[in-house]
Scaffold this active site. Structure first.
Site, mmCIF file in Angstrom:
data_model
loop_
_atom_site.group_PDB
_atom_site.id
_atom_site.type_symbol
_atom_site.label_atom_id
_atom_site.label_comp_id
_atom_site.label_asym_id
_atom_site.label_seq_id
_atom_site.Cartn_x
_atom_site.Cartn_y
_atom_site.Cartn_z
ATOM 1 C CE LYS A 12 46.287 64.157 20.182
ATOM 2 N NZ LYS A 12 46.210 62.975 19.207
ATOM 3 C CG ASP A 136 48.674 63.150 24.037
ATOM 4 O OD1 ASP A 136 48.257 62.714 25.535
ATOM 5 O OD2 ASP A 136 47.691 62.900 23.413
#
Length: 292
Positions: A12, A136
């Site tokens: 990401k 995350d």
């Protein structure tokens, strides 16, 4: 014939990162946009008589400090996992790069073993488990771009995947997340609403409206990171930033030939780099194949 299950683990980038408050616990309240890029690790999982892990990068430990091993141990403790597996990972996402490689690997492990072992955990249950492994991890389980708040674990799906080519560059040395946050100056009242900018403002305006607060604490200690960001703009990026706590940098380009030139140029300079297509969507499928 032997069963092998395969899936990809995606990296990401953070588009914008506002550090709002330093908490007594040592953590921070933040807000950030999470998007996917096409930088992937490849997982192969086979049933086995004992749990084991093989990483293509031999510098990465395969003991209990590895998030993949922690994810398996968590499933044994919390979900009654009894089956055992050999997990083989072709590692491409650089470590310590601000790309969430370790968290993505943990999420992929949870998703794959939940399916292979028929544990029956729903996505929301996997996300709750993921929080125990990293802030995350739930984002990677969910598999959609999103806007994260709080400690970064509260993630609302938000369609903010850029409609542009993303070139992501790893400088070759990792950045320390604790150091990046240690030297940051929290700002409880950002000048612009990050969420509103991501949702409403065109890409060409982002350079003036979106910041990563951690750049100010990383750039003085790692000049190369700031230099790569400047180079992205010189190559024609509409927006460029450090991702997360670094050390990777990404540039978003509107035209494919400009992005490809930048990507190839960084490669020729000896950097690891990745090129992602506009509006990219990760394939989180888990596929079974038979091998003899």
């Amino acid at each position: 014939m032997k069963e092998v299950w395969v899936s990809n683990s995606y990296a990401k980038i953070n588009i914008g990162l506002n550090v709002l408050e330093r908490l007594d616990s040592g953590y921070h309240n933040i807000e950030t946009g999470f998007c996917f890029i096409e930088w992937t690790d490849r997982f192969e999982i086979t049933p086995s008589s004992r749990n084991s892990l093989t990483m293509s990068d031999e510098k990465i430990p395969v003991d209990d400090t590895n998030l993949i091993v922690k994810a398996v141990n968590l499933l044994e403790k919390e979900a009654g996992l009894k089956d055992q597996f050999h997990i083989k990972v072709q590692k491409n996402i650089p470590a310590g790069a601000g790309l969430g490689g370790g968290s993505s690997n943990a999420a992929t492990t949870l998703r794959m073993i939940n399916k292979i072992a028929n544990l029956g955990l729903q996505e929301t249950e996997l996300m709750e488990l993921g929080k125990k492994l990293g802030a995350d991890v739930p984002f990677f389980i969910q598999g959609n771009p999103g806007f994260a708040t709080g400690l970064g674990t509260e993630i609302e799906p938000l369609n903010i995947q850029p409609d542009g080519w993303i070139v992501t560059i790893f400088p070759g040395e990792p950045s320390s997340t604790p150091e990046a946050y240690n030297f940051v100056e929290p700002n409880p009242e950002p000048e612009f609403s990050l969420r509103k900018v991501l949702e409403e403002e065109p890409l060409e305006e982002w350079e003036y409206l979106i910041i990563n607060d951690l750049e100010a604490s990383v750039f003085p200690r790692m000049n190369i990171v700031g230099n790569i960001k400047d180079q992205c703009y010189e190559f024609g990026a509409s927006y460029a930033s450090m991702s997360g706590s670094g050390s990777s940098v990404f540039g978003i380009f509107e035209q494919d030939f400009v992005a490809i030139h930048a990507y190839e140029s960084f490669h020729s300079l000896g950097f690891s780099a990745n090129l992602s297509r506009p509006n990219f969507e990760p394939d989180l499928g888990i596929y079974k194949k038979q091998i003899s």
